[in-house]
Design an enzyme around this catalytic site. Structure first.
Site, PDB file in Angstrom:
ATOM      1  N   GLY A   1       0.829  -1.197   0.000  1.00 44.11           N
ATOM      2  CA  GLY A   1       0.000   0.000   0.000  1.00 44.11           C
ATOM      3  C   GLY A   1       0.864   1.247   0.000  1.00 44.11           C
ATOM      4  O   GLY A   1       1.923   1.286   0.621  1.00 44.11           O
TER       5      GLY A   1
ATOM      6  N   GLY B   1      -0.755   4.474   0.293  1.00 48.86           N
ATOM      7  CA  GLY B   1      -1.580   5.595   0.736  1.00 48.86           C
ATOM      8  C   GLY B   1      -0.831   6.382   1.796  1.00 48.86           C
ATOM      9  O   GLY B   1       0.384   6.249   1.938  1.00 48.86           O
TER      10      GLY B   1
ATOM     11  N   GLY C   1       0.888   3.807   4.157  1.00 50.38           N
ATOM     12  CA  GLY C   1       1.913   3.002   3.490  1.00 50.38           C
ATOM     13  C   GLY C   1       3.080   3.830   2.986  1.00 50.38           C
ATOM     14  O   GLY C   1       4.248   3.502   3.222  1.00 50.38           O
TER      15      GLY C   1
ATOM     16  N   ARG D   1     -20.509  12.394  12.148  1.00 54.40           N
ATOM     17  CA  ARG D   1     -21.053  11.829  10.917  1.00 54.40           C
ATOM     18  C   ARG D   1     -22.158  10.817  11.154  1.00 54.40           C
ATOM     19  O   ARG D   1     -23.164  10.802  10.441  1.00 54.40           O
ATOM     20  CB  ARG D   1     -19.927  11.165  10.127  1.00 54.40           C
TER      21      ARG D   1
ATOM     22  N   GLU E   1      -6.124   2.893   7.705  1.00 55.77           N
ATOM     23  CA  GLU E   1      -7.518   2.441   7.760  1.00 55.77           C
ATOM     24  C   GLU E   1      -7.607   0.921   7.860  1.00 55.77           C
ATOM     25  O   GLU E   1      -8.586   0.376   8.383  1.00 55.77           O
ATOM     26  CB  GLU E   1      -8.285   2.926   6.517  1.00 55.77           C
TER      27      GLU E   1
ATOM     28  N   LEU F   1      -6.789  11.097   7.998  1.00 54.47           N
ATOM     29  CA  LEU F   1      -5.492  11.534   7.496  1.00 54.47           C
ATOM     30  C   LEU F   1      -4.507  11.563   8.653  1.00 54.47           C
ATOM     31  O   LEU F   1      -3.357  11.144   8.536  1.00 54.47           O
ATOM     32  CB  LEU F   1      -5.615  12.923   6.868  1.00 54.47           C
TER      33      LEU F   1
END
Lengths: 251, 216, 650
Positions: free
Chosen positions: C45, C47, C50, C342, C437, C453
């Site tokens: 990964g 992202g 990663g 949320r 995540e 983030l």
């Protein structure tokens, strides 16, 4: 509300980088005008699969215009006829019933075709690896507010940094030049005090890599800026030229 | 040499040629205002050593500009890849001239050869060779443009030249890094006007003789 | 079930909350520079987690092998995060602190996260901002040159740093640039367009991976001393989600099948502000940043007849007069208003739509209205703040949000659940680490905006590079592994057999058609409102889909060549099983908390009702085999430093 149209698609099919490619024509009926262009491509692929044929290969991922994965040269425009968007944000309401849509891959020496509409853009990674960074290790960074940066400069840097690395600039350029991409990164970092320190080294290294990889020479046609989905300005190219020439003159 | 280096040479040589054309146009216009003054200028710029150095330098600029144009164009052609687009459209805001600089350049240089044969060969070269000139500078001009074909050929040439210059001028500034968001539209405007004036000065001459001849 | 036989050790260090991380770092084992060169680490990964981990490990001198499925590390889906990143800088002088960020996060997570992990997250949050600025991330600034902040849901302070509506992109490009620097330095080797299909375990420790080269279709083997997964969440189980098309849970699922516990799979976040579904050909849902709730006001009509007229297309949002609008979030939650977390905002929207007040043709949308801020601040200010989001909305829907209110509806966005990890981010498989995540660690049952983030970068830059050394310090005498070992041989055989099996089905249905069916089942039965009955039905349906998939899927082309349908099929095979586990976890958790809402467990006002006496634990699922049910293990959550309360945003 849910209007549908019928379209004819001329799609470039090519097995591999060295294979000979050709256009295939497909008829696709009942495309919702609320669909995105890539959803229309999904629909085409579903149709091909139902005919037990291999689907058209194309790059796509986030489908919200930010990852830079989708490409496609649609009716003579990278990312299609609409402005300021990537292909995944192009919607079928931009087309009319009975339209013929020609879909080609990015065509450039720097981006060889992998299959069908998918191209290899790893050259961009190589250019960034040549110097598109600030040489700072993790940890030990000074407080984020230690160096004030004028809002104007920060905003300009942000505008340059909004490049998504999709390659539309290269695809649009009649010279296959990557100057807009390179200049966006050089500009972003040269505008900020953190990146200014090694700006000269960066500009030289990135331009040298860009040339080495066989991208063309910029002739300031401005097609890159016109087709850029993120509106990255060619004033960045002027800044890159400035940075580069000053760096060379200092040598 | 780097791509930007090659482009820099194009910009500098191109810029110098624009300056040359500016002076050339300012002198030429005298041929219709005052043929005597024009002849005086021709006399002054005859076969002096500094005029000769200038001519050689000028030739070098043209040759450099031309050679690098060829190199850049060939490289750009290769960079485009082996397969061409089946459908291509000119994006909004992209000048036609900017996409056809090489072709325009070829047209310009073709006419430069003709132009040298028409004038330079008969004037400065003969002087260098020590031959007696057949007539004065103004008379040469009048003689050539007494043929309407030449008038029209020169006028077409000057239009092509203008297209080449109006992109070339702002593009040179851009390549040298003297541009930013605010100045891009300004420089484009200045280039259009400046090169427009230069080319218009040239243009006046064949136009003037064409009209004179038509009236006569 | 033998819950008591396996004890779950979260390895939380001793000491007061604020000193745990400092103590840990002071006493952990380290690896000296010459030994680092001899140690290989696989990071899957690229992202935020990663890429930042690979870059930081590379800088430290380890040999890193970094994999991604996209053509470039820069395209990982972290790039799509819009709104911002939280940090406890207190630059705004509004009373923020590490403790307050910690408290908001743990409360936002409905008290289902570990105190120690969350505190560490809040603690390193400030370093992240410093690091990113040093990398040249162009955060928004004030005229004086200092950094600007905005507000996000679930907090009463302004602590969110942002770069236009493209914060994730800018942070990822920062991490990507650091990664690129290490690629050039030779300490990181990059493998793009590769998908991990299996984990290789040698003598009980994770020692390598099997990947499929997505361009050539070849199966490749890679060995290392440790394996790190930063492969994101499994939201695409629902087919329609805000995740990228390629986002998948397969790497995590392979780890699960090798014995890594899968924790809290039912905690999935439904994001309240997404563009509503338009039709059956829809491939994904587009998120509109939570930052819009800073100024935008959410409403539905007060009168049912107005809603009916909107649904029939006879009225438009702007036609409804102010007094007939129900700003239901402001009405129900006056203290937080439109900035409730949320999960609360999503459920409130569902409640209104279920009651018939939906505002589009499907009745599944509410308004997000900017007419009041446009009147108050002027169009140009609103445009400066949200211009790119408004443009995106208009491109997709063909409706101008300056003139007519936007329509939004909740959609699957993020999965708080994931691979179980201890305080060191090590999974229950020795040598296998999990970050971002993909792990379950920091968000409890609900994640606050702008915290993903933060967590991804915290794990990658500041946590894993420390904790992994505590493991690797004992591996310095382990020589490099050959990929010719029988363990690799066997893993590759298994992968090939799976591919051959899929290719040989040659049924009638496309992968996407089955995935869409799975998505609908998930949304209906394992979505925003869950019931025991519905979940049982869901599990049955998922089993039926599983059979259908393995007997009737059709994959054209060659399994040993580039094959995009095969890629999707391999992912879907795992999504089906993930969906099953999500439903099982949701069924077992007889309470409502955060993103998990069981309709049987709510207060009279319709708020989530937790049962702390019974469910104050992390539900860890252990794989027991293809045909047997997974085993549930429990890691109790001991709140030593924080008073556990009912969340209240009123």
């Amino acid at each position: 509300m849910d209007k549908t149209i019928n379209v004819t698609l001329k799609v470039w099919r090519q097995r591999g980088p060295k294979a000979k490619g050709a256009f295939e024509t497909y008829k696709l009926n009942g495309v919702s005008t609320d669909s995105s262009f890539l959803e229309m491509m999904d629909q085409l692929n579903e149709q091909l699969i139902s005919e037990r044929k291999e689907p058209v290969v194309f790059d796509h991922d986030c489908r919200e215009g930010i990852c830079g994965m989708c490409s496609l040269y649609i009716n003579g425009h990278p990312h299609g006829p609409d402005e300021d968007i990537t292909t995944c944000q192009l919607h079928m309401r931009k087309f009319k019933d009975g339209d013929t849509i020609t879909i080609e891959p990015w065509r450039s020496h720097g981006f060889p075709v992998i299959r069908d509409l998918m191209v290899d853009r790893s050259a961009f990674d190589k250019i960034i690896q040549a110097g598109g960074y600030v040489s700072v290790n993790t940890g030990g960074a000074p407080d984020a507010n230690a160096i004030p940066i004028s809002k104007e400069k920060a905003d300009l840097a942000m505008d340059a940094a909004s490049c998504i690395g999709c390659g539309a600039c290269v695809a649009a350029c009649k010279n296959g030049s990557a100057m807009l991409f390179v200049s966006a990164k050089v500009s972003q970092l040269a505008l900020l005090p953190q990146g200014k320190v090694e700006a000269a080294r960066r500009a030289k290294a990135m331009v040298a890599k860009m040339d080495e990889l066989g991208f063309g020479n910029c002739t300031n046609t401005g097609a890159c800026e016109a087709e850029c989905p993120k509106n990255v300005s060619i004033s960045n190219i002027a800044r890159l030229n400035r940075e580069f020439l000053c760096a060379k003159l200092k040598d | 040499m780097s791509s930007i280096g090659k482009k820099t040479i194009q910009s500098i040589t191109g810029g110098a040629l624009i300056l040359f054309l500016t002076f050339h146009a300012l002198m030429n216009i005298f041929v219709i205002i005052s043929p005597e003054a024009y002849d005086a200028i021709c006399e002054f710029l005859g076969a002096n050593w500094y005029a000769l150095v200038g001519t050689v330098g000028l030739a070098a600029l043209v040759v450099l500009h031309f050679i690098f144009a060829i190199v850049l164009t060939v490289q750009n052609y290769i960079a485009r890849g082996s397969e061409r687009y089946a459908v291509s459209a000119r994006p909004k805001g992209v000048e036609w001239s900017s996409r056809n600089m090489f072709v325009l350049g070829l047209v310009v240089i073709g006419f430069v050869v003709l132009h040298l044969l028409n004038f330079w060969y008969k004037m400065q070269l003969q002087e260098i060779l020590g031959n007696e000139l057949e007539m004065s500078g103004a008379e040469f001009v009048q003689d050539l443009f007494s043929h309407p074909v030449y008038c029209i050929l020169y006028m077409i040439w000057l239009v092509a030249l203008w297209f080449h210059l109006q992109h070339g001028m702002w593009s040179a500034f851009h390549t040298l890094g003297w541009n930013n968001n605010k100045w891009i539209p300004r420089l484009k405007c200045i280039s259009n006007i400046y090169t427009g004036i230069v080319c218009a000065l040239f243009f006046c001459i064949p136009l003037y003789y064409l009209i004179i001849n038509l009236i006569a | 079930m033998s819950n008591e036989t396996i004890k779950i050790d979260s390895k939380i260090p001793q000491g007061p909350l604020a000193e745990k991380w400092t103590n840990y770092k002071a006493h952990q084992k380290l690896v000296n520079p010459s030994n680092k060169r001899r140690l290989d680490i696989i990071v899957v990964g690229t992202g935020l987690a990663g890429a930042s981990a690979a870059a930081s490990l590379g800088e430290m001198g380890f040999n890193v092998l970094n994999f991604c499925i996209q053509d470039s590390p820069r395209r990982a889906h972290s790039i799509a995060a819009q709104g911002g990143i939280n940090a406890a800088k207190n630059y705004q002088n509004d009373g923020d602190s590490v403790y307050r960020l910690y408290y908001d996060t743990i409360k936002g997570g409905d008290y289902r996260a570990r105190e120690a992990n969350v505190y560490r997250l809040a603690e390193v949050s400030n370093n992240i901002i410093d690091q990113c600025v040093a990398q040249g991330v162009p955060f928004a600034r004030e005229y004086g040159g200092t950094l600007a902040n905005r507000s996000f849901g679930g907090a009463q302070v302004s602590r969110t740093f942002y770069a236009k509506g493209q914060t994730g992109q800018q942070l990822l490009l920062g991490a990507y640039s650091a990664l690129s620097r290490q690629v050039k330095a030779g300490s990181v080797k990059l493998y793009t367009r590769r998908e991990m299909l299996d984990l290789v375990i040698i003598d009980g420790k994770a020692r390598g991976i099997i990947v499929r080269n997505l361009v050539t279709g070849k199966i490749e083997r890679y060995a290392a001393h440790a394996v790190v997964l930063g492969t994101g969440g499994y939201g695409n189980t629902f087919f329609l989600s805000t995740n990228a098309m390629g986002s998948n849970g397969s790497a995590a699922w392979q780890a699960y099948k090798h014995g890594a516990y899968f924790a809290n799979p039912c905690y999935a976040q439904i994001h309240p502000t997404c563009i509503p579904v338009h039709g059956t050909n829809q491939s994904k849902l587009t998120l509109m940043s939570e930052s819009l709730r800073n100024d935008g006001r959410i409403w539905v009509p007060k009168k049912l007849e107005d809603a009916k007229a909107l649904q029939a297309g006879k009225l438009q949002g702007r036609d409804i007069p102010e007094e007939d609008r129900d700003y239901y979030l402001e009405r129900r939650y006056p203290a937080f208003g439109n900035l409730v977390p949320r999960d609360v905002a999503s459920r409130a929207a569902k409640e209104r739509c279920d009651a018939g007040y939906g505002v589009n043709n499907t009745g599944l949308a509410v308004f997000l209205d900017f007419s009041e801020p446009i009147a108050r601040l002027g169009k140009s200010v609103v445009e400066a703040r949200y211009g790119n989001l408004f443009q995106m909305y208009e491109k997709i829907t063909d409706v101008n949000p300056y003139e007519n209110p936007m329509m939004i509806f909740p959609a699957i966005h993020y999965t708080m659940g994931g691979i179980w990890v201890d305080y060191e981010l090590q999974t229950s498989i020795t040598g296998l680490f999990c970050i971002g995540e993909a792990n379950f660690s920091d968000h409890g049952a609900n994640r606050l905006g702008a915290s993903a983030l933060m967590q991804g970068l915290a794990d990658g830059y500041f946590v894993l590079p420390y904790t992994i050394q505590n493991y690797l310090a004992d591996e310095i005498r382990t020589p490099r592994f050959s990929t010719d070992r029988p363990e690799f041989e066997e893993a590759e055989k298994k992968v090939n057999a799976r591919i051959e099996k899929l290719m040989s089905i040659q049924g009638k249905r496309s992968v996407d058609s089955i995935h869409k069916e799975l998505g609908l089942i998930m949304w209906d039965f394992v979505g925003m409102g869950r019931t025991a009955e519905g979940l049982k039905k869901g599990i049955e349906e998922i089993q039926r889909i599983k059979k259908e998939f393995w007997s009737n899927v059709f994959i054209p082309g060659d399994g040993k060549d580039m094959n995009t349908e095969l890629e999707k099929a391999l992912r879907l095979a795992d999504f089906i099983e993930i969906g099953d586990l999500m439903a099982r976890d949701a069924l077992h958790r007889e309470e409502s908390c955060g993103g998990h809402f069981r309709e049987e467990h709510q207060t009279p006002e319709g708020e989530a009702l937790r049962h702390d006496d019974k469910y104050m634990y992390v539900g860890c699922w252990k794989y027991t085999g293809e045909d047997s049910e997974p085993e549930l293990l429990k890691e109790p959550l001991n709140y030593e430093f924080t008073e556990v309360k009912t969340r209240n945003y009123k």
